[in-house]
Structure formats: C-alpha cells, structure tokens
Design an enzyme around this catalytic site. Structure first.
Site, PDB file in Angstrom:
ATOM      1  N   LYS A  81      69.669 -11.755  18.354  1.00 24.92           N
ATOM      2  CA  LYS A  81      71.020 -12.252  18.089  1.00 24.92           C
ATOM      3  C   LYS A  81      70.981 -13.760  17.872  1.00 24.92           C
ATOM      4  O   LYS A  81      70.280 -14.474  18.592  1.00 24.92           O
ATOM      5  CB  LYS A  81      71.927 -11.898  19.275  1.00 24.92           C
ATOM      6  CG  LYS A  81      73.409 -12.198  19.045  1.00 24.92           C
ATOM      7  CD  LYS A  81      74.256 -11.743  20.236  1.00 24.92           C
ATOM      8  CE  LYS A  81      75.740 -11.934  19.989  1.00 24.92           C
ATOM      9  NZ  LYS A  81      76.573 -11.437  21.102  1.00 24.92           N
ATOM     10  N   SER A 156      80.413  -8.368  19.737  1.00 24.84           N
ATOM     11  CA  SER A 156      79.982  -9.382  18.803  1.00 24.84           C
ATOM     12  C   SER A 156      78.529  -9.222  18.340  1.00 24.84           C
ATOM     13  O   SER A 156      78.148  -9.812  17.336  1.00 24.84           O
ATOM     14  CB  SER A 156      80.128 -10.771  19.439  1.00 24.84           C
ATOM     15  OG  SER A 156      79.296 -10.880  20.586  1.00 24.84           O
ATOM     16  N   SER A 180      80.001  -6.755  24.214  1.00 23.16           N
ATOM     17  CA  SER A 180      79.373  -7.070  22.928  1.00 23.16           C
ATOM     18  C   SER A 180      78.025  -6.432  22.660  1.00 23.16           C
ATOM     19  O   SER A 180      77.527  -6.519  21.543  1.00 23.16           O
ATOM     20  CB  SER A 180      79.240  -8.574  22.765  1.00 23.16           C
ATOM     21  OG  SER A 180      80.449  -9.094  22.303  1.00 23.16           O
TER      22      SER A 180
HETATM   23  N1  GLN Z   1      84.926  -8.194  22.222  1.00 25.93           N
HETATM   24  C1  GLN Z   1      85.023  -9.011  23.394  1.00 25.93           C
HETATM   25  C2  GLN Z   1      85.634 -10.347  23.054  1.00 25.93           C
HETATM   26  O1  GLN Z   1      85.978 -10.543  21.936  1.00 25.93           O
HETATM   27  C3  GLN Z   1      83.694  -9.159  24.038  1.00 25.93           C
HETATM   28  C4  GLN Z   1      82.847 -10.147  23.374  1.00 25.93           C
HETATM   29  C5  GLN Z   1      81.531 -10.273  24.041  1.00 25.93           C
HETATM   30  O2  GLN Z   1      81.137  -9.453  24.856  1.00 25.93           O
HETATM   31  N2  GLN Z   1      80.835 -11.326  23.732  1.00 25.93           N
HETATM   32  O3  GLN Z   1      85.784 -11.176  23.902  1.00 25.93           O
END
Ligand code: GLN
Length: 487
Positions: A81, A156, A180
C-alpha cells in the site's frame, strides 16, 4: 511453470523458489507481466519499478545459489500500500501533496518482508490518506473492482485487494483504521486481516488516526495471511506502541475448531443488511457449526454508536496528524506568497482532496474548546462502551462472527456524494479497531450478480491464532477463496 506460479499461493511460491524449481526472477517476471496486462483496466498500482523488483529478486536467487536461507517469503511478490514508506521510492499516501515525496527511511513492515525474502512488486492505489471506503478518494485515479469494473473495490486499501484478486500479486500489505483491509477484501473476494492494535509496527506508515491504524496482510488464503503476519508482527523499537508480546508462528498454529464457541451478535443481522449477504454469512456460520463449533448468541448493544464514535475519534486524530502537510514541514508547496497563512492555507486548499479537508475540518471542530467535551470526550466514552461490549461477549465466546459489510461492492459513483451513506458502509468493520481487537474477512459466497461476499471473524486482544484458525478451518471446508475473477 509460469501458469502454475500465477495461481500459486505465497506458501507454494516460497517452497518452489527455495527448492530451486523456479527462480525468484522468473516469478517476479510472471507477476510483472500480469500487472502490465491488467493494471490499466483496474488502476491497482500507482507505482511499479520493474528494475527494482527484479534486482530484489536477483538478490534472493543469489542467496539461494550461495546456499543461504532465503527466508520464509523466498521470492514471493508482494504489493505494498502506498501509505508505507520505502526509502527513496514514491510514497504518496494517495495524495497529491506527497506526489514528489521520497522518504529517507523504510517502514519496519516493509523491511521485515524484504528480509524474509519477499520481492516488492509495486505500490498500490488507495483513498487519500486512507480516508474512504471506495478508492474514489484517491488523489490520483479511481481503482476498479476486477469482478465488475463498474464497481468500487472498497477502500482504503482497494489497490492491495485488487492486486491480489486480479492475480497481480499473491499477497499484499494494507492498513486498516476502520475496515480498510477487511472491507476491500470482502468486495474483491480475498482474505484480509487487521491484527490487534500494537501487534504490528506502525513505523513508516503514513498516519491517519494513530489510535486505530494497523498494518495487516491481504492474500487469497488464510494460510498466506498467517505466514505474512508472523513476518511483520512483533515489537519494534522504533514504535513505542508496538507490543512486546511474543509472536506465534501463526501458520503452524492453525488448528481444529472443535469446541470453538462462536458468538453471533443479533445486532449484526438487523436493518440495512442485504438479504443475499445475510444468507451467505448465515450459511458460513452454519459451516463452522457443522465442523464442531458451538454457536452462542451474543449482544453488542452499542453498535448503533460505532459510526459516530469512529468519525469523532478518527477525524480528531487525523486533523492533528495531517497538520504536518502544510507546504513547509512536509509535502509539496502551492500556496500564495503573501505571508505564512496564505502559504499554509493555499497549499492545503489546492493539494488536499475534498474528503480529507472535510475530515480535517470536522476533526478540528470536535477538538475545539467549547466542543471538546460535547463531542470528542463523548466519542471516547462511546468507544469505551463498545470495547466493554466485546469484553463481555468474549467472556462467553472465543470468536464473534458476522458479515464484513452490509452489501456487496457498490457502484462507482453510488455513494461518493453522500458521505453518511459511505460511512455507514463501514458499520460492521469499525468496531474492531475501536476495541483494538483482531478481525479477518474471508470470502463466503456470491450474490446473484456474482459479487463476492465477506465473512468476518473477530477475536480477543492478541488472539490472532484463534481468529486465523477459525478462518482457515472455514476455507478448508469451502472453495469460495479459489474462485477466479473474470478479468
Ligand atoms: N472507510 C473508513 C474510513 O473512511 C476506514 C478507513 C480505514 O480503515 N483507513 O474512515
């Protein structure tokens, strides 16, 4: 041989490379070729540096030629990532403000996988600063779900999930703050695990919300995630929040689930859960029961407050963490010339995306004097209650099982203009980071439109072993994880 490698697991690739039946270079070339073929239709990778990948592969081959131990991930290509620092390599966190940033150091997790013999194959697309559930908030380009290119891969860590799902890498590293790793794993039909907070070093991970962020593995099989987790977990003197507890050899610890007590929370099967997702997850739970687990109804009564608590806590922390991107301390500069205020504000206004700015503003608001008690402190209290729900449930059960997401992958564009609907898609994944506990998502079926469905298993603090065992047992009895996406 190339064909065989393309569909092999990390465990199999490491065995073949270490045993000399294929070189790390040949393996890397196979996956680089696949990236060349399908990256343009998925946008899973933001950066690929073939020369670097091949030179890392050559180092492994040379080690083997010298008779040295190449490590447990010998020659295994790994997608990383783009929130994880690699010295001298692009590390953008999906943001234009870091477009030209080249870190002077390497994240501990990356260093550990390289030392274990893995070959970095590229850096993956993500929502800007890991804020998002669809990858549509990437500062560079949207990423597409290989099961249906009109749909979101989740976020994400969408790029990492797509890389594994579309066969561009056997394993990947992601990060999970509110889901994410698990949500994109569910949307793309792969396995993804968020470890206990503190189990894995965060040194060199671009910070979003530090009390929630955790790095973890994505892979096709649970066994591969177990292998990767054993490599990256453990204390790191560069991250004082990383836990000193010993690390299990998770892969060899995968065991029987006879007598395992599986908690099923009623709250996870209520309103908003898609019928086909519910059916697939209920069938998955029944499979665990057939294998000797016993089912126990548990309650997580504070679930309705999870999204609000998560938003307050994560946005507050992100407003503080992202203050460093001001065109002076970190990142590109694109502000005005009339004074420092204009320089800061101009840079942030132009180089940060909408979602990031929305969260910085909300986070700053909930921390501001006069609102701190009403919002931030309340958020922390709700978090404490959510954590207590889990502690009470884990007095009666060993793991808790339910859906990873309320629906299968939604369409690109469907939720991007409705932040609340987007945040609600994380309803089942955000509790685990709020409580700090480990959780995994494994594929457990398909909707009638042939979109993958994710099955989530959560466990006690530091009990990754039991979570992985339950998930591995499930995969041993099913073949959903073997289904190939149409791409
Ligand atoms: N989808 C969640 C957010 O937008 C989690 C994001 C994440 O885990 N980095 O905060």
């Amino acid at each position: 041989m190339a064909e065989e490698v393309a569909s092999a697991t990390a465990v199999e690739i490491a065995r073949m490379v270490a045993g000399g039946s294929i070189s790390a270079r040949e393996v890397a070339l196979t996956f680089l070729d696949r990236i060349e073929k399908v990256n343009s239709s998925t946008n899973a990778f933001l950066h690929v540096n073939q020369d670097w990948s091949l030179s890392c592969a050559d180092l492994i081959d040379q080690k083997i030629a010298r008779g040295e131990n190449p490590g447990p991930l010998a020659g295994v290509p790994i997608a990383i990532k783009d929130a994880l620092c690699i010295e001298g390599a692009p590390t953008t966190c999906g943001s234009r403000i870091l477009e030209d940033y080249r870190p002077p150091y390497t994240a501990t997790v990356v260093r550990r996988v390289l030392e274990a013999g893995a070959v970095p194959i590229g850096k993956t697309n993500m929502d800007e600063f890991a804020m998002g559930s669809s990858n549509e908030s990437s500062g560079f380009r949207k990423c597409f779900n290989p099961w249906d290119l009109s749909r979101a891969p989740g976020g994400s860590s969408g790029g990492s999930a797509v890389a594994v799902a579309a066969g561009m890498a056997p394993v990947a590293l992601g990060s999970d703050t509110g889901g994410s790793i698990r949500q994109p794993a569910a949307f793309c039909g792969v396995t993804g695990m968020k470890p206990t907070w503190g189990r894995v070093s965060r040194y060199g991970l671009g910070a979003f919300a530090s009390s929630l962020d955790q790095v973890g593995p994505l892979s096709r099989t649970v066994e591969d995630s177990a292998l990767l987790l054993s490599v990256i977990a453990g204390h790191d003197e560069r991250d004082s929040t990383s836990l000193p507890d010993p690390v299990d050899d998770y892969r060899s610890a995968l065991g029987s689930i006879k007598g395992l007590r599986v908690g099923v929370p009623a709250e996870y099967f209520g309103e908003g859960l898609d019928g086909e997702v519910a059916a697939a997850v209920r069938a998955a739970i029944a499979t665990l029961e057939e294998m000797g687990a016993s089912l126990v109804e548990v309650s997580l009564p504070h679930l309705p407050y999870a999204v609000a608590a998560y938003c307050i806590v994560s946005m507050a922390e992100s407003s503080s963490n992202l203050a460093r991107y001001d065109g002076v301390h970190y990142g590109a500069r694109k502000g005005g010339t009339r004074g420092i205020d204009e320089l800061y504000a101009g840079t942030r206004a132009q180089l940060l995306g909408r979602e990031v700015k929305r969260r910085i503003m909300l986070g700053t608001f909930v921390l501001s004097s006069g609102y701190y008690d009403a919002y931030y402190l309340k958020g922390l209290k709700a978090r404490r209650l959510i954590r207590r729900d889990f502690e009470e449930a884990f007095e009666k059960v060993d793991v808790i099982a339910g859906p990873t997401t309320p629906t299968a992958a939604f369409r690109i564009g469907e939720k991007i203009n409705d932040p609340l609907a987007m945040y609600l898609s994380d309803i089942f994944t955000i509790s685990a980071p709020l409580a700090g506990i480990p959780a995994i998502s494994v594929p457990c079926g398909f909707t009638s439109e042939r979109l993958p469905v994710g099955f989530q298993i959560m466990g006690r603090l530091l009990d990754e072993k039991t979570v992985l065992s339950a998930a591995a047992a499930f995969q041993g009895a099913t073949d959903f994880h073997e289904a190939a996406c149409p791409l």
